[in-house]
Design a protein around this motif. Structure first.
Motif, mmCIF file in Angstrom:
data_model
loop_
_atom_site.group_PDB
_atom_site.id
_atom_site.type_symbol
_atom_site.label_atom_id
_atom_site.label_comp_id
_atom_site.label_asym_id
_atom_site.label_seq_id
_atom_site.Cartn_x
_atom_site.Cartn_y
_atom_site.Cartn_z
ATOM 1 N N GLU A 275 0.834 -1.212 0.000
ATOM 2 C CA GLU A 275 0.000 0.000 0.000
ATOM 3 C C GLU A 275 0.866 1.259 0.000
ATOM 4 O O GLU A 275 0.823 2.070 -0.926
ATOM 5 N N VAL A 276 1.644 1.462 1.046
ATOM 6 C CA VAL A 276 2.472 2.657 1.235
ATOM 7 C C VAL A 276 3.670 2.296 2.103
ATOM 8 O O VAL A 276 3.684 1.248 2.760
ATOM 9 N N VAL A 277 4.656 3.192 2.146
ATOM 10 C CA VAL A 277 5.740 3.129 3.128
ATOM 11 C C VAL A 277 5.947 4.523 3.698
ATOM 12 O O VAL A 277 5.662 5.528 3.026
ATOM 13 N N PRO A 278 6.455 4.647 4.929
ATOM 14 C CA PRO A 278 6.638 5.973 5.533
ATOM 15 C C PRO A 278 7.583 6.873 4.755
ATOM 16 O O PRO A 278 7.461 8.111 4.832
ATOM 17 N N ASP A 279 8.510 6.304 3.996
ATOM 18 C CA ASP A 279 9.479 7.097 3.246
ATOM 19 C C ASP A 279 8.804 8.145 2.366
ATOM 20 O O ASP A 279 9.291 9.275 2.238
ATOM 21 N N PHE A 280 7.696 7.770 1.749
ATOM 22 C CA PHE A 280 7.024 8.659 0.803
ATOM 23 C C PHE A 280 5.664 9.141 1.304
ATOM 24 O O PHE A 280 5.072 10.029 0.686
ATOM 25 N N TRP A 281 5.178 8.579 2.389
ATOM 26 C CA TRP A 281 3.922 9.016 2.995
ATOM 27 C C TRP A 281 4.156 9.266 4.490
ATOM 28 O O TRP A 281 3.577 8.584 5.352
ATOM 29 N N PRO A 282 5.011 10.232 4.840
ATOM 30 C CA PRO A 282 5.363 10.458 6.247
ATOM 31 C C PRO A 282 4.195 10.911 7.103
ATOM 32 O O PRO A 282 4.240 10.771 8.337
ATOM 33 N N ASN A 283 3.140 11.429 6.485
ATOM 34 C CA ASN A 283 1.985 11.905 7.256
ATOM 35 C C ASN A 283 0.956 10.811 7.519
ATOM 36 O O ASN A 283 -0.057 11.067 8.170
ATOM 37 N N ASP A 284 1.214 9.624 7.015
ATOM 38 C CA ASP A 284 0.330 8.483 7.287
ATOM 39 C C ASP A 284 0.867 7.764 8.521
ATOM 40 O O ASP A 284 1.857 7.030 8.447
ATOM 41 N N GLU A 285 0.222 7.979 9.659
ATOM 42 C CA GLU A 285 0.747 7.431 10.914
ATOM 43 C C GLU A 285 0.701 5.911 10.967
ATOM 44 O O GLU A 285 1.348 5.297 11.830
ATOM 45 N N PHE A 286 -0.035 5.277 10.045
ATOM 46 C CA PHE A 286 -0.119 3.814 10.033
ATOM 47 C C PHE A 286 0.582 3.201 8.808
ATOM 48 O O PHE A 286 0.332 2.059 8.452
ATOM 49 N N ALA A 287 1.464 3.978 8.177
ATOM 50 C CA ALA A 287 2.174 3.482 6.998
ATOM 51 C C ALA A 287 3.243 2.452 7.352
ATOM 52 O O ALA A 287 3.615 1.639 6.508
ATOM 53 N N ASP A 288 3.727 2.479 8.575
ATOM 54 C CA ASP A 288 4.801 1.567 8.988
ATOM 55 C C ASP A 288 4.203 0.217 9.370
ATOM 56 O O ASP A 288 4.055 -0.117 10.538
ATOM 57 N N PHE A 289 3.879 -0.561 8.353
ATOM 58 C CA PHE A 289 3.222 -1.849 8.587
ATOM 59 C C PHE A 289 3.716 -2.873 7.573
ATOM 60 O O PHE A 289 3.475 -2.743 6.373
ATOM 61 N N GLU A 290 4.427 -3.884 8.052
ATOM 62 C CA GLU A 290 4.920 -4.986 7.225
ATOM 63 C C GLU A 290 5.484 -4.467 5.894
ATOM 64 O O GLU A 290 5.136 -4.949 4.809
ATOM 65 N N ASN A 291 6.398 -3.502 6.003
ATOM 66 C CA ASN A 291 6.969 -2.878 4.807
ATOM 67 C C ASN A 291 8.073 -3.707 4.152
ATOM 68 O O ASN A 291 8.545 -3.354 3.064
ATOM 69 N N ALA A 292 8.520 -4.791 4.822
ATOM 70 C CA ALA A 292 9.562 -5.658 4.245
ATOM 71 C C ALA A 292 10.767 -4.829 3.800
ATOM 72 O O ALA A 292 11.222 -4.900 2.658
ATOM 73 N N ARG A 293 11.289 -4.069 4.715
ATOM 74 C CA ARG A 293 12.317 -3.090 4.377
ATOM 75 C C ARG A 293 13.596 -3.722 3.829
ATOM 76 O O ARG A 293 14.322 -3.107 3.048
ATOM 77 N N THR A 294 13.908 -4.966 4.225
ATOM 78 C CA THR A 294 15.150 -5.575 3.744
ATOM 79 C C THR A 294 15.064 -6.040 2.295
ATOM 80 O O THR A 294 16.057 -6.527 1.743
ATOM 81 N N LEU A 295 13.906 -5.863 1.643
ATOM 82 C CA LEU A 295 13.856 -6.060 0.199
ATOM 83 C C LEU A 295 14.903 -5.195 -0.488
ATOM 84 O O LEU A 295 15.424 -5.546 -1.556
ATOM 85 N N GLN A 296 15.218 -4.050 0.134
ATOM 86 C CA GLN A 296 16.149 -3.099 -0.468
ATOM 87 C C GLN A 296 17.603 -3.564 -0.427
ATOM 88 O O GLN A 296 18.469 -2.946 -1.040
ATOM 89 N N ASP A 297 17.852 -4.644 0.285
ATOM 90 C CA ASP A 297 19.222 -5.147 0.410
ATOM 91 C C ASP A 297 19.566 -6.191 -0.654
ATOM 92 O O ASP A 297 20.695 -6.695 -0.671
ATOM 93 N N TYR A 298 18.617 -6.523 -1.519
ATOM 94 C CA TYR A 298 18.821 -7.601 -2.485
ATOM 95 C C TYR A 298 18.328 -7.193 -3.878
ATOM 96 O O TYR A 298 17.329 -6.474 -4.017
ATOM 97 N N SER A 299 19.020 -7.673 -4.882
ATOM 98 C CA SER A 299 18.616 -7.515 -6.288
ATOM 99 C C SER A 299 18.367 -6.064 -6.696
ATOM 100 O O SER A 299 17.557 -5.794 -7.585
ATOM 101 N N ASP A 300 19.053 -5.138 -6.024
ATOM 102 C CA ASP A 300 18.948 -3.711 -6.364
ATOM 103 C C ASP A 300 17.505 -3.234 -6.344
ATOM 104 O O ASP A 300 17.082 -2.420 -7.182
#
Length: 599
Positions: A275-300
């Motif tokens: 749906e969203v991530v806090p990086d681009f929707w900082p005003n959404d207080e519920f954006a930090d939910f199962e964002n799978a942030r370590t996807l960014q560590d693999y396959s560019d």
């Protein structure tokens, strides 16, 4: 697979006898699931078949990833979506007596028990040839006949387990293209038994436009089919693109074709919430939910706003202005992408066997391993589930409701959500049935188009309703997310519409609910929140000249995450930043407003 038989006639009679409800009931099901017929799942240790998966979905206990396991409640419907790529190979591997079954390399594939060695075989004989443009089929591949045989076995299992009115199975598969590591996968669904002799795979064509061309040929032949994109969070911007796969401009033909072929998009699955991530929707207080942030560590795969559904919905409005059609006019579905053959194994406190075979089989594995080329296992989640408002629990009714986008996705719990946009709704109703009747009579449901009832000057009234999962905690609030175009600029915002207790303030804010979980047991708060929420909201910032969409998000009270249960049961330690509690949620498909639509 298109001939009419006595069995077909009996099935049609059974469908006609299934209980009907013109006001529609909510049915919960799995729309993204892999058995051992998927080569990557087979390599990971999965030997279950579609037959086993349907038994699991029906509530049976099945040996999953080495342990006997079952879900707490059977599903209403299920689609097995094995990868079309390499189903011929897995037929050879899994079928004694089949041509090629005893080939030495096939035996090696089948007998390997070490995950590292298994992945090495997969990389050498499948992934590397695929990446280099060479023939990706290993030497024991038996050609088109083995693909047809595998697809036939899936067909037979899907027919065997269909019980109209009780449990619905849907003929489906996954088309799995990942150019440059960008996920542009689609799950493909058929309405009935009129299906092709074999599926179209990414080995046949890796561009979504090639898939759509094939789908159109199927439609021209009388087949009813649509597709659902998934994992937008891994798409490197390719799910909501500015150019076609081959770098050409997006055209009117492209947007019209895509809109025709793809009514829904997968909101969430094991590999994260799109749906969203806090990086681009900082005003959404519920954006930090199962964002799978370590996807960014693999396959560019770095996060970019173009990877997320809220962006895609709004970009679709702009395409509609530019080209006359909205290619991203999506309703919402949820799935797991479970590779254990375990449909909708989504309960956080019952997530004991992982989702991807040997790599996350035990609590220790889940605390320490990496899901190959994807992310940390600790960053995964059990997945999502699709809710469908359909007139009956039958293939046709469920498929039709999905095509009409009268759907919702949840992050696992079986909460229900409905929304209607229209005029003249009451602030309360004597019964649920009266509310729903009024919803349809005076407006359009989720997935529909609001017209202002012929008067665009009237801001939409949106009637919202949600009820808790019977075995889960109470609800916190209902929100409406609005996206719109303002002087060509893409914008979105969030409104709190209804909240439990006396917590919704005049300025639209909500006093946070203090309902922590018990960190020693994982138990949730049973006193606070509301079991049911209902309200009518009118857009205070409505501009009849602005194209817009509205979708509902329902938030539960906090509950324990699967990682906490693993720590409590097994004593393992997860990485320090691993979340131990979450706010589960549901998303209702959008309702769209287009100026001048009623004319």
């Amino acid at each position: 697979m298109t001939e009419t038989t006595t069995a077909d006639t009996s099935l049609q009679d059974a469908e006609g006898d299934a209980p009907q409800n013109p006001l529609r009931d909510a049915y919960f099901g799995e729309t993204h699931l892999h058995t051992g017929v998927s080569m990557d799942a087979f390599i990971g240790g999965n030997r279950l078949t579609p037959d086993d998966a349907y038994r699991f979905a029906s509530g049976e206990e099945v040996k999953v990833n080495g342990s006997m396991h079952k879900i707490k409640r059977p599903l209403d419907f299920c689609a097995v979506t094995d990868h079309a790529e390499f189903i011929g190979e897995t037929y050879t591997l899994m079928t004694p007596g089949a041509p090629g079954h005893d080939d030495p390399l096939a035996v090696k594939f089948r007998d390997v028990t070490d995950l590292k060695e298994a992945l090495g075989l997969y990389n050498k004989y499948v992934l590397t040839p695929l990446a280099t443009g060479k023939d990706p089929h290993p030497p024991f591949f038996q050609g088109a006949e083995s693909i047809k045989s595998s697809w036939q076995k899936n067909y037979e299992a899907t027919e065997k387990h269909y019980k109209p009115g009780e449990f619905t199975t849907i003929h489906a598969y996954e088309w799995t293209s990942a150019p440059g590591g960008a996920n542009v996968h689609r799950n493909v669904f058929f309405r009935d038994t009129n299906i092709p002799d074999m599926p179209f795979s990414a080995n046949d064509g890796s561009d979504p436009q090639e898939l759509w061309k094939w789908m159109q040929a199927q439609r021209n032949d009388g087949k009813k089919v649509f597709a659902i994109p998934h994992n937008a969070n891994e798409s490197k911007g390719r799910d909501f693109p500015e150019t076609t796969m081959d770098g050409k401009p997006i055209t009117k033909s492209y947007v019209e074709t895509r809109a025709s072929m793809e009514p829904l998009i997968e909101m969430m699955q094991v590999k994260g919430n799109s749906e969203v991530v806090p990086d681009f929707w900082p005003n959404d207080e519920f954006a930090d939910f199962e964002n799978a942030r370590t996807l960014q560590d693999y396959s560019d795969r770095k996060f970019m706003k173009q990877n997320f559904i809220r962006y895609g919905l709004t970009r679709g409005l702009k395409y509609q202005v530019e080209l006359g059609s909205n290619p991203f006019k999506y309703g919402f579905a949820g799935g797991t992408d479970n590779h254990n053959g375990a449909p909708s194994n989504v309960e956080e406190d019952n997530y004991k066997v992982g989702s991807h075979g040997l790599v996350d089989r035990t609590a220790k594995d889940r605390a320490n391993n990496v899901l190959e080329g994807e992310m940390l296992v600790a960053d995964t989640n059990p997945g999502s589930i699709t809710g469908v408002w359909a007139t009956s629990n039958t293939r046709g009714a469920i498929w039709d409701a999905m095509l009409a986008k009268e759907t919702f996705a949840t992050s696992g719990p079986r909460m229900k959500v409905r929304a209607f946009a229209g005029q003249g709704y009451a602030p309360s109703y004597d019964s649920y049935e009266a509310m729903v009747e009024d919803g349809y009579a005076k407006g359009v449901p989720m997935g529909g188009d609001y017209s202002g009832d012929g008067d665009e000057k009237k801001a939409p009234q949106i009637l919202v309703w949600a009820v808790k999962d019977p075995i889960g905690p109470n609800l916190d609030r209902i929100q409406i997310i609005k996206g719109w175009l303002e002087d060509g600029e893409m914008k979105d915002t969030i409104y709190n519409v209804v909240a439990s207790g006396d917590r919704l303030q005049e300025d639209g804010s909500v006093t946070p609910v203090d309902a922590p979980i018990d960190m020693k047991t994982g138990a949730f708060n049973k006193e606070k929140g509301s079991p049911e929420l209902m309200g009518v909201w009118t857009d205070p910032d409505y501009d009849p000249s602005q194209m817009a969409y509205y979708y509902v998000r329902v938030l539960q009270l906090p509950t324990a995450r699967w990682s906490l249960y693993d720590e409590l049961r097994e004593g393992v330690e997860f990485p320090e930043d691993t979340k131990m509690q979450i706010v589960e949620r549901a998303w209702g498909s959008p309702i769209w407003y287009t100026p001048g639509r009623h004319e």
